[in-house]
Design a protein around this motif. Structure first.
Motif, PDB file in Angstrom:
ATOM      1  N   LEU A 112       2.672 -54.801 -26.640  1.00  0.00           N
ATOM      2  CA  LEU A 112       1.623 -55.226 -26.480  1.00  0.00           C
ATOM      3  C   LEU A 112       0.637 -55.094 -26.948  1.00  0.00           C
ATOM      4  CD1 LEU A 112       0.869 -58.687 -26.170  1.00  0.00           C
ATOM      5  CD2 LEU A 112      -0.050 -58.078 -23.848  1.00  0.00           C
ATOM      6  N   TRP A 113       0.457 -53.792 -25.830  1.00  0.00           N
ATOM      7  CA  TRP A 113      -0.980 -52.588 -26.331  1.00  0.00           C
ATOM      8  C   TRP A 113      -0.454 -51.963 -28.061  1.00  0.00           C
ATOM      9  CZ3 TRP A 113      -5.403 -53.992 -24.510  1.00  0.00           C
ATOM     10  CH2 TRP A 113      -5.798 -54.293 -23.137  1.00  0.00           C
ATOM     11  N   GLN A 114       0.553 -52.397 -27.747  1.00  0.00           N
ATOM     12  CA  GLN A 114       1.311 -50.852 -29.109  1.00  0.00           C
ATOM     13  C   GLN A 114       0.392 -51.942 -30.677  1.00  0.00           C
ATOM     14  OE1 GLN A 114       4.754 -48.771 -29.708  1.00  0.00           O
ATOM     15  NE2 GLN A 114       3.876 -47.280 -28.439  1.00  0.00           N
ATOM     16  N   LEU A 115       0.974 -53.009 -30.579  1.00  0.00           N
ATOM     17  CA  LEU A 115       1.288 -54.866 -30.635  1.00  0.00           C
ATOM     18  C   LEU A 115      -0.495 -55.552 -31.345  1.00  0.00           C
ATOM     19  CD1 LEU A 115       3.085 -55.945 -33.253  1.00  0.00           C
ATOM     20  CD2 LEU A 115       2.562 -57.766 -31.202  1.00  0.00           C
ATOM     21  N   VAL A 116      -0.942 -54.796 -30.397  1.00  0.00           N
ATOM     22  CA  VAL A 116      -2.312 -55.035 -30.113  1.00  0.00           C
ATOM     23  C   VAL A 116      -3.679 -54.159 -30.956  1.00  0.00           C
ATOM     24  CG1 VAL A 116      -4.906 -55.631 -29.229  1.00  0.00           C
ATOM     25  CG2 VAL A 116      -3.067 -56.849 -28.137  1.00  0.00           C
TER      26      VAL A 116
END
Length: 147
Positions: A112-116
């Motif tokens: 999720l953080w990489q996607l953000v």
């Protein structure tokens, strides 16, 4: 898209990114904090490698390029999960399901953080892309997008 362009996108995003992820897990995990690597350094590697493709003068559409970036990030995340799941050993008082659930949650949060981070970079590059297209456009009355 030619075969060379497709092959270069596959090699960079679907082969090299999981290798970077696994090499971090094998070699650098004790030297670089995982949160620093997963949230900042890994998206930076993605962008630098794909900028290398852009500088290589391949005529790849902006959208195809970013689709391969997201697929490469997902592939690297899957390799991260498989690597850690293969080394999963719960504490003696902890059931195996709880350790696996913790790994699922950590993998989900990292993804999720990489996607953000990639989404923010994607929006910034999209704005730069639009500006570049407007600068390259000789007819200034014709607009590519209306806001």
């Amino acid at each position: 898209m030619t075969r060379t362009q497709l092959l270069s996108l596959i090699i960079i995003n679907l082969v090299l990114l999981p290798i970077i992820q696994l090499s971090y897990n094998l070699l650098f995990m004790t030297q670089i904090a995982e949160s620093l690597f997963q949230i900042f350094l890994f998206p930076l590697f993605i962008i630098v490698l794909n900028l290398f493709l852009c500088c290589w003068r391949l005529k790849i559409s902006f959208y195809t390029h970013w689709i391969f970036i997201y697929v490469g990030q997902g592939t690297a995340l899957a390799c991260y999960f498989v690597w850690h799941y293969s080394q999963l050993s719960p504490f003696p008082h902890m059931p195996l399901g709880e350790a696996a659930f913790d790994l699922y949650m950590v993998t989900f949060l990292i993804g999720l953080w990489q996607l953000v981070a990639l989404f923010i970079i994607n929006m910034c590059t999209f704005v730069v892309y639009l500006l570049w297209q407007n600068i390259r456009n000789n007819d200034h009355k014709k607009k590519l997008y209306r806001f």
